[in-house]
Design an enzyme around this catalytic site. Structure first.
Site, PDB file in Angstrom:
ATOM      1  N   ASN A  66      -9.256   5.979 -10.890  1.00 43.29           N
ATOM      2  CA  ASN A  66      -9.157   4.735 -10.746  1.00 43.29           C
ATOM      3  C   ASN A  66      -8.130   4.236 -12.089  1.00 43.29           C
ATOM      4  OD1 ASN A  66      -9.545   5.087  -8.093  1.00 43.29           O
ATOM      5  ND2 ASN A  66     -11.251   3.503  -8.110  1.00 43.29           N
ATOM      6  N   ASP A 108     -21.253 -11.057  -6.543  1.00 47.96           N
ATOM      7  CA  ASP A 108     -22.827 -10.605  -6.933  1.00 47.96           C
ATOM      8  C   ASP A 108     -23.524 -12.021  -6.688  1.00 47.96           C
ATOM      9  OD1 ASP A 108     -22.360  -8.132  -7.695  1.00 47.96           O
ATOM     10  OD2 ASP A 108     -21.730  -8.535  -9.531  1.00 47.96           O
ATOM     11  N   ARG A 138     -24.143 -12.586  -2.836  1.00 45.37           N
ATOM     12  CA  ARG A 138     -24.979 -11.893  -2.239  1.00 45.37           C
ATOM     13  C   ARG A 138     -26.463 -12.344  -2.542  1.00 45.37           C
ATOM     14  NH1 ARG A 138     -21.502  -6.357  -3.582  1.00 45.37           N
ATOM     15  NH2 ARG A 138     -20.458  -6.309  -1.676  1.00 45.37           N
ATOM     16  N   HIS A 157     -20.669  -5.597 -13.414  1.00 45.98           N
ATOM     17  CA  HIS A 157     -20.716  -5.503 -11.879  1.00 45.98           C
ATOM     18  C   HIS A 157     -20.943  -4.018 -11.641  1.00 45.98           C
ATOM     19  CE1 HIS A 157     -19.498  -6.399  -7.904  1.00 45.98           C
ATOM     20  NE2 HIS A 157     -18.575  -5.488  -7.671  1.00 45.98           N
ATOM     21  N   ARG A 181     -20.143   3.080  -9.170  1.00 44.87           N
ATOM     22  CA  ARG A 181     -18.784   2.652  -9.539  1.00 44.87           C
ATOM     23  C   ARG A 181     -18.141   3.230 -10.789  1.00 44.87           C
ATOM     24  NH1 ARG A 181     -22.011  -2.260  -8.085  1.00 44.87           N
ATOM     25  NH2 ARG A 181     -21.253  -3.439  -6.656  1.00 44.87           N
ATOM     26  N   ASP A 205       0.761  -1.119   0.006  1.00 43.37           N
ATOM     27  CA  ASP A 205      -0.096  -0.059   0.039  1.00 43.37           C
ATOM     28  C   ASP A 205       0.724   1.384  -0.059  1.00 43.37           C
ATOM     29  OD1 ASP A 205      -3.114   0.390   0.890  1.00 43.37           O
ATOM     30  OD2 ASP A 205      -1.808   2.291   0.952  1.00 43.37           O
ATOM     31  N   ARG A 213     -16.182   3.574  -3.576  1.00 41.31           N
ATOM     32  CA  ARG A 213     -17.636   4.456  -3.750  1.00 41.31           C
ATOM     33  C   ARG A 213     -18.130   5.069  -2.286  1.00 41.31           C
ATOM     34  NH1 ARG A 213     -22.271   0.797  -5.957  1.00 41.31           N
ATOM     35  NH2 ARG A 213     -21.296  -0.752  -4.712  1.00 41.31           N
ATOM     36  N   THR A 251     -10.251  -3.197  -8.154  1.00 38.55           N
ATOM     37  CA  THR A 251     -10.413  -1.885  -8.224  1.00 38.55           C
ATOM     38  C   THR A 251     -11.683  -1.457  -9.103  1.00 38.55           C
ATOM     39  OG1 THR A 251      -8.389  -1.365  -7.592  1.00 38.55           O
ATOM     40  CG2 THR A 251      -9.727   0.236  -8.911  1.00 38.55           C
ATOM     41  N   ASN A 252     -12.796  -0.832  -8.728  1.00 38.08           N
ATOM     42  CA  ASN A 252     -13.895  -0.410  -9.385  1.00 38.08           C
ATOM     43  C   ASN A 252     -13.629   0.841 -10.206  1.00 38.08           C
ATOM     44  OD1 ASN A 252     -15.884  -2.328  -8.978  1.00 38.08           O
ATOM     45  ND2 ASN A 252     -16.045  -1.598  -7.026  1.00 38.08           N
TER      46      ASN A 252
END
Ligand SMILES: NC(=O)c1ccc[n+]([C@@H]2O[C@H](COP(=O)([O-])OP(=O)(O)OC[C@H]3O[C@@H](n4cnc5c(N)ncnc54)[C@H](O)[C@@H]3O)[C@@H](O)[C@H]2O)c1
Length: 280
Positions: free
Chosen positions: A66, A119, A122, A146, A59, A4, A53, A90-91
């Site tokens: 990004n 998805d 969920r 997505h 997104r 990071d 987000r 990453t979105n």
């Protein structure tokens, strides 16, 4: 190896995880670093860096910022881990997967994005709650974008082999499909970001690659004519194994699903153009 840019963050996470490892009988190494060069020789690089987000944003709103970040990271991946597979998180993940594939120049099996499996997790959890059955017994696939244009495949959703349409009314299934679409934002609205569900599926995908498990799941991939699509990355059913995307599974879709998939691909292409006007 956790990396990071924020000083101390990856090192702190690694230390915390190492302290947890006796409890889960893990004897491997876990290190943290601020230097992308420390990914050298990796078999799999998972890109999660980037803005997330905020409540009320989509997104696609993250695309431009990004894309720049992902692009600089992909350059370093090509330099330090030229033989790796890349998993984008990453979105907006479909657009980021496409840009990573283009920019790395890697074969298409080596670049994929984490999307449909989350998805589906969920979707499966909502179905299980509705039915009062174990979440483990609910199987289902989600393809497409997505994002708002995700497509839960009702005809391929079962509970231990029993078609879902035999167990729930069309109305109930539809309500769960709508709920699945907003599921990420529902968590963000409550606690600011998602973590446990994405982490769980990232681990499943990494395990599939590193142990060559050939798991079947939805993921963002670059089709070369499958489902009539190309020049995009979009969620499709795949077999994920030691070569990354071992193959795309081509399923029969009904007319509505075909149309929705085409819409999803069009929407992702416009996000790709928004993220990087030079991507064409
Ligand atoms: N694909 C999915 O299903 C999915 C699920 C959850 C989150 N996401 C996406 O993953 C991304 C990260 O989300 P988060 O909640 O972990 O955000 P976060 O803000 O908690 O973490 C992002 C991290 O990236 C780091 N970073 C920024 N630039 C970097 C660089 N150049 N190199 C290395 N690290 C860098 C930041 O310091 C920060 O620690 C977001 O874009 C989010 O939308 C995708």
């Amino acid at each position: 190896m956790l990396i990071d840019v924020r000083e101390g963050l990856a090192q702190g996470e690694a230390l915390d995880m190492r302290q947890a490892s006796p409890a889960i009988e893990f004897d491997g190494r876990i290190e943290g670093s601020n230097n992308l060069a420390d990914m050298a020789g990796s078999e799999l690089v998972i890109v999660t860096a980037g803005m997330a987000r905020q409540p009320g944003s989509s997104r696609a709103d993250l695309a431009e910022t990004n894309a720049k970040m992902a692009s600089s990271i992909v350059q370093e991946i090509v330099r330090y881990a030229p033989k790796c597979k890349i998993m984008m998180v990453t979105n907006p993940v479909d657009a980021m997967t496409y840009l990573a594939a283009k920019q790395s120049g890697f074969e298409r099996n080596r670049v994929f994005g984490m999307s449909g499996i989350l998805d589906a997790l969920r979707y499966r959890s909502y179905l299980a709650t509705e039915l009062g059955v174990s979440r483990e017994d609910v199987g289902g696939l989600v393809i497409g974008e997505h994002g708002d244009r995700m497509i839960p495949l009702v005809n391929y959703t079962t509970v231990s082999g029993i078609p879902i349409k035999r167990l729930l009314t069309a109305d109930k299934i539809k309500r769960i499909m709508v709920k699945t679409k907003s599921s990420g934002m529902d968590v963000i609205g409550l606690k600011g970001s998602t973590a446990h569900a994405p982490a769980a599926v990232i681990a499943i995908m990494a395990d599939a690659v590193l142990r060559g498990r050939n798991r079947v799941m939805g993921a963002s991939v670059v089709p070369e004519g499958e489902y009539g699509l190309k020049d995009v990355a979009v969620g499709l059913p795949i077999v994920l194994g030691s070569n990354g995307v071992e193959r795309i599974v081509e399923l029969e879709l009904d007319e509505r699903e075909e149309r929705q998939l085409k819409d999803a691909a069009d929407s992702i292409q416009s996000t790709i153009r928004q993220a990087n006007p030079k991507a064409d």
